[in-house]
Design a protein around this motif. Structure first.
Motif, PDB file in Angstrom:
ATOM      1  N   SER A 303       1.565   0.828 -16.226  1.00  0.00           N
ATOM      2  CA  SER A 303       2.660   0.899 -15.251  1.00  0.00           C
ATOM      3  C   SER A 303       2.528  -0.176 -14.177  1.00  0.00           C
ATOM      4  CB  SER A 303       2.723   2.294 -14.621  1.00  0.00           C
ATOM      5  OG  SER A 303       2.924   3.288 -15.600  1.00  0.00           O
ATOM      6  N   SER A 489      -0.154   0.125 -21.176  1.00  0.00           N
ATOM      7  CA  SER A 489       1.134   0.748 -21.443  1.00  0.00           C
ATOM      8  C   SER A 489       2.079   0.571 -20.257  1.00  0.00           C
ATOM      9  CB  SER A 489       0.947   2.245 -21.725  1.00  0.00           C
ATOM     10  OG  SER A 489       0.058   2.461 -22.796  1.00  0.00           O
ATOM     11  N   ARG A 490       3.380   0.600 -20.582  1.00  0.00           N
ATOM     12  CA  ARG A 490       4.450   0.549 -19.573  1.00  0.00           C
ATOM     13  C   ARG A 490       4.340  -0.705 -18.701  1.00  0.00           C
ATOM     14  NH1 ARG A 490       2.602   5.618 -19.900  1.00  0.00           N
ATOM     15  NH2 ARG A 490       1.293   5.348 -18.061  1.00  0.00           N
ATOM     16  N   ASN A 491       4.171  -1.861 -19.368  1.00  0.00           N
ATOM     17  CA  ASN A 491       4.209  -3.154 -18.702  1.00  0.00           C
ATOM     18  C   ASN A 491       5.374  -3.968 -19.279  1.00  0.00           C
ATOM     19  OD1 ASN A 491       1.817  -3.841 -16.709  1.00  0.00           O
ATOM     20  ND2 ASN A 491       0.940  -2.516 -18.291  1.00  0.00           N
ATOM     21  N   LYS A 529       5.425   1.359 -24.806  1.00  0.00           N
ATOM     22  CA  LYS A 529       6.513   1.190 -23.841  1.00  0.00           C
ATOM     23  C   LYS A 529       6.429  -0.158 -23.125  1.00  0.00           C
ATOM     24  CE  LYS A 529       7.328   6.101 -23.098  1.00  0.00           C
ATOM     25  NZ  LYS A 529       7.474   7.199 -22.125  1.00  0.00           N
ATOM     26  N   ASN A 530       6.205  -1.214 -23.900  1.00  0.00           N
ATOM     27  CA  ASN A 530       6.310  -2.573 -23.388  1.00  0.00           C
ATOM     28  C   ASN A 530       7.616  -3.184 -23.908  1.00  0.00           C
ATOM     29  OD1 ASN A 530       3.790  -3.727 -21.850  1.00  0.00           O
ATOM     30  ND2 ASN A 530       2.983  -2.307 -23.373  1.00  0.00           N
TER      31      ASN A 530
END
Length: 566
Positions: A303, A489-491, A529-530
């Protein structure tokens, strides 16, 4: 004696007794008034309070001395209730406890079932929480976990939630925490820490000997001086800085604290930086810290705002990376310190004169042995001067100890400068180390010095001393294989960044097969989630490649039907 005289004597004695009592009474009144004046004097400084290790008593007393209007209570941290199966499984040991349990069972049997009352089921009150007064839950408090609730000096964990810790409160904690021998975890969530209070806590942490875990999530500090928490004296092993608003500026200081050419953190095992504002530049600084660090095992950068450039830098430090000029100089210095015991001596000027044509890189002992066998002219010149050196040693035999120390100091100063001169002295001393085996004095001193050096080297092996490859004018060294968990994750990583990470994992696997002494390499990597579609071929390859390495991965069982169908 006459009766009149006797009466006067008794009267005089009585008056003396009365006067004595009056004097004592007046002295007592004076002392009491003096004490009351001292207590009422606000300018008088009270005696310093020595903490005893009882956190509740120490914290309350220090808050009173600091004239705090509201003193947060110290309460036990709420725990979920024990299940009925656990209660039934625990058997009483003593006779009295047996009697109590039997009485409780009879009482429970005597109570009617609520479902049978009036033919309608009655819902029992829940037992998973405790009702409190209005806003009582939100009042400031210090929650603690204790090893033994009967002993107040066994506090192991401290939890503070959702109220501001100012400088006065942090100074109070800084007095209480160091004397708590069992304290190993401090959790400060959303406590409004500032740069000054963070510095105060960082100065206090080295004095808390058994502290291992620090969680300061939700504290946005404008100064971003988080690196002070993981100084060389800090005993922290786990640090969580989630949602602290850390930018590339804070990531740079954290990367330097994790590891650099000059110093390396040897205690931190886990670092959580999820939910911050770290970009490619911050990821590059953290990757620079991982070049030298061989202690950190888990790193979370989920994140954040990392893109392909930052992912490529992280993949580079995990596979192999080119050394900078500063790292090359440090590598030469490390090799010079790892040499033979005679290497600390400064060689004669003739050796330096003969070594002008040598390259600036450090030469190992194997190269020196090859040169010796080849019979270079420099070796003949050294042999010619061997008799003169022997005569000088016999002449100054009595004062050899003092001069030897001076020579060692001079040799260390010269070698620490680096450059061609130090490299030449290293190569020359490796040759003389093989020739000096016949001397009895060197035999006695060599093994002892070598044992001391080996003991110091076993504590930390500098990664710059690993085997290197010279490719395209750059010196490449194997990367970090101690880190086993990386969460990205989430980047904002695309396919180019994932391809670099996949290549790094494949390279790590080949190195691990050759030698496992430097670590196993990454075992878990999170890239969900990239900015990559779920149908991406690179993502599928990376997931498939890392799945067997995950220690929590369980392969699906092979059934006979599946084997027959295949």
């Amino acid at each position: 004696m006459k009766p009149g005289r006797t009466k006067t004597t008794l009267y005089a004695i009585a008056n003396r007794v009365k006067m004595g009592k009056k004097v004592e009474k007046s002295l007592k009144e004076k002392n009491q008034s003096a004490v009351s004046q001292d207590e009422d004097d606000p300018n008088k400084t009270p005696e310093p309070y020595n903490c005893t290790g009882n956190f509740q008593a120490d914290f309350t007393e220090l808050c009173k001395r600091n004239n705090m209007a509201v003193i947060p209570p110290v309460v036990h941290r709420a725990r979920p209730p024990t299940s009925q199966s656990q209660v039934e499984s625990s058997k009483p040991e003593k006779g009295k406890e047996k009697g109590k349990t039997s009485a409780q069972q009879q009482q429970s049997e005597a109570e009617p079932d609520p479902e049978l009352l009036e033919g309608e089921p009655v819902e029992q009150p829940p037992k998973t929480f405790v009702l409190k007064e209005k806003f009582e839950y939100f009042k400031p408090s210090v929650q603690v976990e204790m090893e033994n609730y009967d002993k107040p000096d066994t506090v192991t964990e401290i939890f503070i939630r959702g109220w501001k810790i100012d400088e006065t409160m942090m100074a109070t904690f800084a007095q209480c925490w160091p004397v708590m021998e069992k304290l190993h975890t401090i959790n400060l969530w959303n406590t409004g820490l500032a740069g000054e209070t963070l510095t105060m806590m960082a100065n206090c942490i080295p004095n808390i000997v058994n502290l291992r875990t620090l969680i300061v999530d939700g504290n946005c500090v404008e100064a971003e001086n988080w690196h002070e928490l993981i100084s060389e004296e800090s005993p922290l092993q786990n640090l969580s800085l989630r949602h602290c608003g850390i930018t590339d500026k804070g990531a740079q200081s954290l990367g330097t604290a994790i590891g650099s050419v000059k110093k390396v953190n040897m205690k931190l095992i886990s670092l959580n930086l999820a939910g911050n504002m770290i970009g490619d530049l911050g990821a590059e600084h953290i990757a620079m810290g991982l070049r030298m660090n061989r202690t950190l095992m888990s790193l979370s950068l989920a994140s954040n705002q990392i893109k392909d450039k930052g992912a490529i830098k992280l993949g580079e430090v995990l596979s192999r990376f080119p050394l900078s000029h500063e790292e090359v100089v440090e590598r030469r210095k490390q090799f010079s310190e790892k040499g033979s015991p005679d290497r600390n001596k400064s060689p004669p000027p003739s050796r330096r004169a003969d070594s002008k044509d040598r390259p600036g890189s450090v030469r190992s002992s194997s190269h020196a042995d090859k040169d010796k066998k080849a019979g270079k002219p420099s070796g003949k010149k050294k042999d010619g001067k061997g008799g003169k050196d022997a005569k000088e040693e016999e002449k100054h035999d009595k004062t050899k100890g003092g001069k030897k120390e001076k020579e060692e100091k001079g040799g260390q100063k010269k070698d620490s400068r680096g450059g061609k001169g130090s490299a030449a002295s290293i190569a020359a001393d490796t040759k003389t180390a093989g020739k000096g085996k016949g001397k009895g004095k060197d035999k006695g001193k060599g093994p002892a010095v070598q044992e001391v050096e080996d003991a110091g080297a076993s504590d930390f092996v500098n990664p710059l001393t690993d085997a290197a490859d010279f490719i395209d004018g750059q010196l490449l060294v194997a990367g970090n294989r101690v880190l086993i968990n990386l969460n990205l994750s989430r980047n904002c990583i695309g396919e180019h960044g994932l391809a670099a990470l996949l290549k790094a994992m494949q390279y790590q696997t080949t190195l691990t097969h050759d030698s496992k002494s430097s670590g196993t390499g990454l075992m878990r990597i999170g890239v969900y989630k990239n900015k990559v579609s779920t149908d991406s071929e690179v993502l599928a390859k990376l997931t498939e490649f890392m799945m067997p390495k995950d220690p929590f991965y369980k392969p699906p069982p092979q059934t006979p039907d599946g084997d027959s169908n295949s």
